[in-house]
Enzyme design. Structure first.
Site, short mmCIF file in Angstrom:
data_model
loop_
_atom_site.label_atom_id
_atom_site.label_comp_id
_atom_site.label_asym_id
_atom_site.label_seq_id
_atom_site.Cartn_x
_atom_site.Cartn_y
_atom_site.Cartn_z
N CYS A 31 2.68 7.35 2.62
CA CYS A 31 2.32 7.42 4.03
C CYS A 31 3.14 8.52 4.75
O CYS A 31 2.87 9.69 4.53
CB CYS A 31 2.47 6.06 4.70
N HIS A 72 -0.07 2.82 1.59
CA HIS A 72 1.16 2.07 1.35
C HIS A 72 0.99 1.24 0.07
O HIS A 72 0.51 0.11 0.13
CB HIS A 72 1.46 1.13 2.52
N GLU A 124 3.13 -0.29 -1.69
CA GLU A 124 3.98 -1.49 -1.70
C GLU A 124 3.41 -2.63 -0.86
O GLU A 124 3.81 -3.79 -1.00
CB GLU A 124 5.40 -1.14 -1.21
#
Length: 211
Positions: free
Chosen positions: A82, A186, A188
């Site tokens: 990001c 993202h 994660e």
């Protein structure tokens, strides 16, 4: 942190440090993850704020840009997510769309509720033969989309390796260089183990660089 642990790495959180301390930081790490965060200050890529940027920190930008450059010089593997992909692009001469969510099939106006933002998804097409394809495969993937800014002009020395259906740059990597991969989503924040391969491969590359 948890994704790095799952990949078998030992995570360290790095604060923004003065330039004269960067070499000490780089000497102590085997890989670097540039995380998401605030908007990149337009001054970091030679432009003025058009009124769309939120929560910029010019000094933080400069610290991360300097860290990226030193890590690349030291051949430290890098993964940017990001804001991280945007910092990589800006560090080497690229620019950003300050606002790209007014229109588009998969990057329209964002909701105002955080949970609704985090639930947004769209597909991406990955270029065959690139490092990202070797990590995630070249089949279409579904990713999250929490950002309102994205790459406009690609930095010299990099190539686009994934796009959204509306043409938004979703991944880049360095050409003829070391391990530098940036993704606009993202990874994660996707339900584990989705996209764990990105962290596994970074830790693998970092381990291979140890000597």
């Amino acid at each position: 942190v948890e994704r790095v642990r799952t990949a078998g790495g030992l995570p360290f959180l790095i604060p923004h440090v003065p330039s004269d301390m960067l070499s000490d930081v780089v000497d102590r790490i085997d890989g670097l993850i540039l995380t998401g965060g605030d908007d990149v200050d337009p001054r970091s890529y030679g432009e003025t704020d058009q009124g769309d940027c939120m929560h910029c920190d010019f000094e933080a930008d400069q610290a991360e840009i300097a860290l990226v450059k030193q890590c690349i010089e030291a051949n430290v593997p890098i993964l940017g997510a990001c804001r991280g992909i945007q910092i990589i692009n800006v560090a080497f001469g690229g620019t950003l769309h300050q606002e790209m969510t007014r229109e588009g099939t998969c990057h329209g106006p964002r909701p105002t509720i955080l949970d609704e933002i985090l639930a947004l998804r769209h597909s991406i097409e990955i270029e065959p033969g690139c490092r990202l394809a070797a990590i995630l495969g070249s089949s279409p993937r579904t990713v999250n989309t929490t950002h309102h800014q994205a790459i406009r002009d690609l930095a010299p020395g990099f190539v686009v390796t994934a796009r959204a259906p509306d043409g938004t740059v979703e991944a880049i990597e360095q050409i003829n260089g070391g391990y530098v991969v940036g993704v606009q989503w993202h990874p994660e924040k996707l339900p584990p183990p989705d996209n764990q391969e990105l962290f596994d491969d970074l830790v693998r590359a970092a381990t291979a660089m140890q000597y």
